[in-house]
Design an enzyme around this catalytic site. Structure first.
Site, PDB file in Angstrom:
ATOM      1  N   ARG A 163      -8.487  -6.691  -9.179  1.00 15.88           N
ATOM      2  CA  ARG A 163      -9.394  -7.832  -9.391  1.00 15.88           C
ATOM      3  C   ARG A 163     -10.781  -7.298  -9.684  1.00 15.88           C
ATOM      4  O   ARG A 163     -11.018  -6.108  -9.654  1.00 15.88           O
ATOM      5  CB  ARG A 163      -9.459  -8.660  -8.107  1.00 15.88           C
ATOM      6  CG  ARG A 163      -9.859  -7.778  -6.918  1.00 15.88           C
ATOM      7  CD  ARG A 163     -10.169  -8.564  -5.673  1.00 15.88           C
ATOM      8  NE  ARG A 163     -10.115  -7.719  -4.484  1.00 15.88           N
ATOM      9  CZ  ARG A 163     -11.089  -6.947  -4.044  1.00 15.88           C
ATOM     10  NH1 ARG A 163     -12.228  -6.860  -4.721  1.00 15.88           N
ATOM     11  NH2 ARG A 163     -10.962  -6.225  -2.959  1.00 15.88           N
TER      12      ARG A 163
ATOM     13  N   GLU B 196      -1.179  12.992   9.048  1.00 17.81           N
ATOM     14  CA  GLU B 196      -1.933  12.783   7.809  1.00 17.81           C
ATOM     15  C   GLU B 196      -3.176  13.662   7.834  1.00 17.81           C
ATOM     16  O   GLU B 196      -3.846  13.759   8.864  1.00 17.81           O
ATOM     17  CB  GLU B 196      -2.329  11.304   7.697  1.00 17.81           C
ATOM     18  CG  GLU B 196      -2.985  10.940   6.389  1.00 17.81           C
ATOM     19  CD  GLU B 196      -3.363   9.463   6.341  1.00 17.81           C
ATOM     20  OE1 GLU B 196      -2.507   8.642   5.949  1.00 17.81           O
ATOM     21  OE2 GLU B 196      -4.495   9.129   6.713  1.00 17.81           O
TER      22      GLU B 196
ATOM     23  N   LYS C  59       0.808  -1.223   0.000  1.00 15.30           N
ATOM     24  CA  LYS C  59       0.000   0.000   0.000  1.00 15.30           C
ATOM     25  C   LYS C  59       0.843   1.276   0.000  1.00 15.30           C
ATOM     26  O   LYS C  59       0.456   2.282  -0.593  1.00 15.30           O
ATOM     27  CB  LYS C  59      -0.973   0.008   1.187  1.00 15.30           C
ATOM     28  CG  LYS C  59      -1.918  -1.192   1.237  1.00 15.30           C
ATOM     29  CD  LYS C  59      -2.757  -1.356  -0.022  1.00 15.30           C
ATOM     30  CE  LYS C  59      -3.514  -2.673  -0.051  1.00 15.30           C
ATOM     31  NZ  LYS C  59      -4.000  -3.048  -1.378  1.00 15.30           N
TER      32      LYS C  59
END
Lengths: 487, 159
Positions: free
Chosen positions: A282, A190, A109
């Site tokens: 996917r 963040e 990630k």
């Protein structure tokens, strides 16, 4: 591609098999011991036992032994396992999905974010560095922000900071909490996105270098960080924002040399700013929302692209009509913190009518066990407008008797019926913030009790042929023991 | 009028006086007529399904699902082994780990009293006495892992 092994179970295995059969491709299913006789094993040309749905080597061996030439991984299990994809390719088989290299690069990630930043896709501003410089870092990130533990998870070592004076104290608390919880006191900053929406774009690439997006899906309604309702289009996007986000998704795909189906996930703030979250390499659970909206079969497209054909259309030819909503039907109890429930589906009578699609992994008589994810089925509804799609979804949810396990069916209806949902004011904290109205249930409680009392009226004994007809025929006033569930 | 005794969703014991004559089902407050897979209630026909499954009765009506734990007394009147077992035994609904045992053999317990706390799928579950009675046996230990359907507490048979 003549013979396809579907390395998955339940509704997605069935869904993949349907498209393959329509294309004249023979289908091979797999099952483990707990799934012996399960619905998905009866919806393929042949089904074969495996130790585990995660046993990559055994699955490849099985495909080779049976003469299959391709493997579709579905979602979950091995679908984002680069090692598995690599092994499939190495064995000379076609993997229906992106290349192992792409799967691997998006699996990490942090690396994925770095790649996206380089490709010019916006990512959530964050800062890490020596704590003496944190004030300057905070100004770069912008307020409000979160102080997060580097080793973190589960909200531990996390502090929300709305303005600069609060920062030193928050860092102190977060890092001491992080040290206690993880044995590592490092923290980073963040940007905190208030009332974020989860908006993702369906992307598709072929092996001839063409990449398109098929519009967005908004998946903001979540419980336990899992989506339960998805819709498209998102009310938060106008055409201009849709084009900007779509272009960012396509840029991300191009940067990766993406082939086959994928999803680029973003979070979208109230201010219309969006940030990259991750790429799912996917087919997604909620792909039928897009299928309903753009009128294309994504699995068929996956299979065609996997065998080297071009997409066959460009961005201009992607046309969306109306509105689509997916509700995920789970065997779980919303009143007990969504705890999974188990039992036998004595009654399972799917709703019908225009614009209603049910992708189900179960049928009447199926056992719902603890062994797997408690998602039973997906109800996907199309309407000419959002309002029409909500009304149709509500009708379908209320015309869907499921008896024998506790489900979230009426909970889903309450969410759709909530004035804030109808207004489109959705965000990922929706379920924490809003009280759902259960007036409808309350008004039916006395009637339900009287019906239950009526079940005491007669003795046990008589059996009946069918549970699908009404209680008059099935004699509900009798114990279940003698019922035939597979009529 | 007959009496329907049951435990509601919160484990509260409740009663409903009712009667039935052919398709007409009556409580003290209202009556409904059963018509095939519909029930005629206040002038509207609503779809419904009823399933008896051991000691529980499921009712689905017009999109809402209700589960009634039928009291062992009335279950016993109805007869049937499954019902009787349900009344005397507390079994695990889910596989999991026993966290606390709050009853020992010989204890007098009341219906709804918490007897076992267990953890299953990362959730804490409390299991309560199915009826008033005396504990005969507790064949499990704290920290023990149990399967679904494992006997946790056995009550002495009712008089």
């Amino acid at each position: 591609m003549k013979k396809l092994l579907i390395a998955n179970r339940s509704e997605i295995a069935i869904r993949v098999a349907r498209s393959a059969r329509e294309m004249g491709i023979e289908t091979v299913g797999i099952f483990n011991e707990a799934d012996r006789g399960a619905l998905h094993t009866r919806r393929v040309d042949s089904a074969h036992p495996v130790e585990s749905y995660l046993d990559a080597e055994a699955i490849v061996e099985l495909a080779l032994a049976l003469g299959a030439d391709a493997i579709h991984p579905g979602y979950g299990f091995l679908s984002e396992n680069a090692g598995f994809a690599g092994r499939v390719v190495e064995a000379g088989l076609t993997f229906v999905g992106p290349t192992p290299e792409v799967i691997e690069s998006m699996g990490d990630k942090l690396r994925a974010k770095e790649l996206m930043r380089e490709a010019g896709v916006p990512v959530v501003p964050s800062w890490s560095g020596p704590l003496e410089e944190a004030t300057q870092g905070a100004n770069e990130v912008g307020f409000p922000l979160l102080v997060k533990a580097a080793a973190g998870g589960g909200g531990k070592g996390m502090r929300l900071v709305r303005s600069a004076p609060e920062l030193p104290q928050a860092i102190k608390l977060a890092s001491s909490e992080a040290a206690k919880a993880f044995g590592d006191d490092r923290v980073f900053l963040e940007r905190y996105i208030e009332k974020p929406r989860h908006v993702e774009f369906q992307i598709f690439g072929d092996s001839h270098g063409q990449v398109v997006h098929l519009g967005e899906r908004e998946c903001s309604i979540q419980r336990r960080y899992q989506k339960i309702i998805e819709e498209s289009p998102s009310v938060a996007l106008d055409q201009e924002l849709r084009e900007r986000m779509g272009s960012a998704a396509v840029a991300a795909a191009n940067a990766l040399g993406y082939t086959n189906a994928g999803t680029v996930e973003f979070i979208l703030g109230e201010d219309g700013k969006f940030y990259f979250l991750e790429v799912n390499t996917r087919l997604q659970v909620e792909h039928p929302v897009t299928e309903m909206l753009v009128g294309r079969d994504l699995v068929a497209l996956q299979l065609r692209v996997a065998r080297g054909e071009p997409l066959g259309f460009d961005q201009q030819q992607v046309a969306a009509r109306g509105h689509a909503i997916e509700c995920r039907l789970y065997a779980e109890d919303p009143n007990r913190d969504f705890m999974p429930s188990i039992g036998t589906l004595h009654i399972f009578e799917p709703p019908e009518g225009q614009g209603i699609r049910l992708d189900s992994g179960v049928e009447q008589g199926s056992e719902v066990s603890i062994h797997f994810d408690p998602m039973l089925a997906k109800l996907v509804v199309w309407g000419e407008s959002r309002e029409a799609a909500i009304a149709r979804s509500l009708r379908a949810l209320r015309e869907f008797p499921v008896v024998g396990v506790t489900t979230n069916l009426s909970f889903l209806a309450r969410v759709l019926d909530h004035p804030e949902f109808r207004r489109g004011a959705t965000h990922t904290h929706f379920l924490q913030e809003h009280q759902l109205n259960d007036d409808r249930r309350q008004s039916l409680a006395a009637l339900a009790t009287l019906l239950a009392a009526g079940a005491e009226a007669t003795g046990t004994g008589r059996s009946s042929g069918s549970t699908t007809s009404g209680p008059e025929h099935i004699s509900p006033w009798e114990s279940l023991g003698n019922w035939s569930l597979h009529s | 009028m007959r009496t329907f005794r049951y435990n509601d969703a919160h484990g509260e014991q409740r009663e409903l006086a009712w009667s039935r004559e052919d398709d007409l089902l009556k409580s003290e407050d209202f009556e409904v007529r059963l018509q095939g897979d519909r029930v005629l209630h206040q002038g509207r026909q609503l779809p419904y399904r009823v399933v008896r499954d051991g000691t529980q009765t499921w009712v689905w009506v017009d999109g809402e699902l209700f589960r009634f734990q039928v009291e062992s007394g009335s279950a016993r009147r109805r007869g049937g082994d499954a019902a009787q077992l349900g009344g005397d035994q507390l079994v695990s609904e889910m596989p999991g780990k026993i966290l606390e045992l709050k009853a020992q053999p010989g204890d007098q317990v009341e219906a709804g009293q918490v007897l076992v706390v267990m953890e299953s799928m990362k959730m804490e579950l409390t299991l309560t006495a199915p009826r008033d009675g005396v504990v005969k046996e507790v064949p499990v230990k704290v920290e023990q892992m149990v399967d679904q359907g494992t006997l946790l507490v056995q009550l002495e048979p009712e008089e």
